[in-house]
Design a protein around this motif. Structure first.
Motif, short mmCIF file in Angstrom:
data_model
loop_
_atom_site.label_atom_id
_atom_site.label_comp_id
_atom_site.label_asym_id
_atom_site.label_seq_id
_atom_site.Cartn_x
_atom_site.Cartn_y
_atom_site.Cartn_z
N TRP A 39 -13.94 -14.69 8.14
CA TRP A 39 -13.20 -13.44 8.03
C TRP A 39 -13.56 -12.61 6.89
N VAL A 40 -13.81 -11.21 7.12
CA VAL A 40 -14.34 -10.51 6.08
C VAL A 40 -13.35 -9.20 5.87
N VAL A 41 -13.09 -8.74 5.02
CA VAL A 41 -12.32 -7.38 4.70
C VAL A 41 -13.53 -6.28 4.62
N ALA A 42 -13.28 -5.26 5.21
CA ALA A 42 -14.43 -4.04 4.95
C ALA A 42 -13.34 -2.66 4.85
N THR A 43 -13.44 -2.46 3.57
CA THR A 43 -12.55 -1.26 3.36
C THR A 43 -13.10 -0.22 2.21
N GLY A 44 -12.50 1.11 2.29
CA GLY A 44 -12.82 2.03 0.97
C GLY A 44 -12.28 1.75 -0.23
N ARG A 45 -11.22 0.83 0.03
CA ARG A 45 -10.39 0.55 -1.06
C ARG A 45 -10.85 -0.07 -2.23
N LYS A 46 -10.24 0.11 -3.68
CA LYS A 46 -11.08 -0.82 -4.74
C LYS A 46 -10.23 -1.98 -4.86
N TRP A 47 -10.88 -3.08 -5.61
CA TRP A 47 -10.26 -4.36 -5.90
C TRP A 47 -8.85 -4.55 -5.83
N GLY A 48 -8.37 -3.99 -7.03
CA GLY A 48 -6.99 -4.17 -7.19
C GLY A 48 -6.14 -4.02 -6.12
N SER A 49 -6.20 -3.09 -5.47
CA SER A 49 -5.30 -2.90 -4.22
C SER A 49 -5.49 -4.02 -3.39
N VAL A 50 -6.77 -4.34 -2.86
CA VAL A 50 -6.93 -5.13 -1.87
C VAL A 50 -6.26 -6.55 -2.51
N GLU A 51 -6.67 -7.12 -3.53
CA GLU A 51 -5.99 -8.12 -4.07
C GLU A 51 -4.60 -8.34 -4.08
N GLN A 52 -3.63 -7.35 -4.31
CA GLN A 52 -2.16 -7.27 -4.25
C GLN A 52 -1.98 -7.56 -2.80
N LEU A 53 -2.75 -6.78 -1.97
CA LEU A 53 -2.55 -7.21 -0.34
C LEU A 53 -2.51 -8.57 -0.02
N LEU A 54 -3.71 -9.13 -0.33
CA LEU A 54 -4.21 -10.40 0.17
C LEU A 54 -3.06 -11.49 -0.47
N LYS A 55 -2.77 -11.30 -1.69
CA LYS A 55 -1.63 -12.10 -2.30
C LYS A 55 -0.24 -12.23 -1.56
N LYS A 56 0.13 -10.76 -1.31
CA LYS A 56 1.43 -10.70 -0.48
C LYS A 56 1.38 -11.37 0.79
N TYR A 57 0.21 -11.43 1.43
CA TYR A 57 0.42 -12.16 2.68
C TYR A 57 -0.36 -13.62 2.61
#
Length: 247
Positions: A39-57
């Motif tokens: 499973w891979v995430v592909a987004t326009g977001r930067k790393w910090g925003s994605v890191e927070q989301l993955l940790k949350k879930y």
């Protein structure tokens, strides 16, 4: 060997209102991974925003395609691909009519030792000693962004996408699709078992390198004209892929 890959856009696809992931989608992704798939995430977001989301879930991706393909990180946050905006692009932005732009945001380049920063245009002009990896022009509405995208493309040498009411600018040759192909080649994957899902125009390049593409019911009508199946959520897409590929 792991051969099945599912690539998920974030905003408007996996992530809905209030930066939330629906339980059904979350469970579908976790089951997909538990079954031995990638499973891979592909987004326009930067790393910090994605890191927070993955940790949350409590989610872990096998790779992260960030900033519309300008940055790819492996599961341990190591850089496996990175490219930055050309320096002249920032100067070329001055040739764009910024009077209709609500906000200009610039993302500084990622490294494991130096946190990324999100700079607004005014602060960047005062402190311009940064390497920039992504730029986003925010408009009040998607219609205004749509009206202006051709002007932005003409003014810049880098890659330009529209993502709802944003116009995203990425380095030359970067796209989510190119990033997926890079991973497919690196991992020597089976090209017949690559599924992707996205809801906006920066996701179309993903459709072009997949064997099965999905878009969302709520996506703009033009997205429904792409070669993709229309589904209501990520869970439905994953279930369809599992049935098609017999696992």
């Amino acid at each position: 060997m792991k051969s099945a890959l599912f690539v998920t856009d974030l905003d408007g696809t996996l992530v809905r209102e209030n930066n939330e992931i629906e339980l059904a989608d979350l469970l579908a992704i976790k089951y997909w991974k538990q079954s031995g798939n990638l499973w891979v995430v592909a987004t326009g977001r930067k790393w910090g925003s994605v890191e927070q989301l993955l940790k949350k879930y409590d989610l872990s991706a096998d790779a992260l395609i960030l900033e519309n393909g300008a940055l790819i990180l492996d599961a341990s946050k190591e850089i496996i691909w990175q490219k930055n905006i050309q320096s002249e692009t920032v100067n070329q932005i001055r040739n764009i009519d910024l009077s209709v732009v609500k906000k200009v945001c610039l993302v500084t380049s990622y490294s494991q030792t130096t946190p990324q920063r999100l700079l607004e245009w005014t602060s960047f002009k005062q402190f311009s000693d940064h390497t920039i990896s992504a730029i986003a022009l925010q408009y009040d509405t998607a219609d205004i962004a749509k009206q202006n995208i051709d002007k932005v493309k003409l003014a810049l040498n880098d890659v330009v996408f529209r993502n709802m009411n944003y116009i995203d600018i990425a380095p030359k040759c970067c796209s989510k699709g190119n990033a997926i192909q890079f991973l497919v080649d690196k991992w020597a994957l089976n090209n017949s078992k690559i599924a992707v899902i996205g809801d906006s125009f920066n996701d179309i390049s993903m459709f072009e390198v997949s064997s099965q593409a999905f878009t969302l019911e709520h996506a703009e009508k033009a997205m429904h004209n792409q070669d993709a199946l229309v589904v209501k959520n990520v869970q439905e897409a994953i279930n369809m892929v599992r049935m098609e590929w017999f696992f």
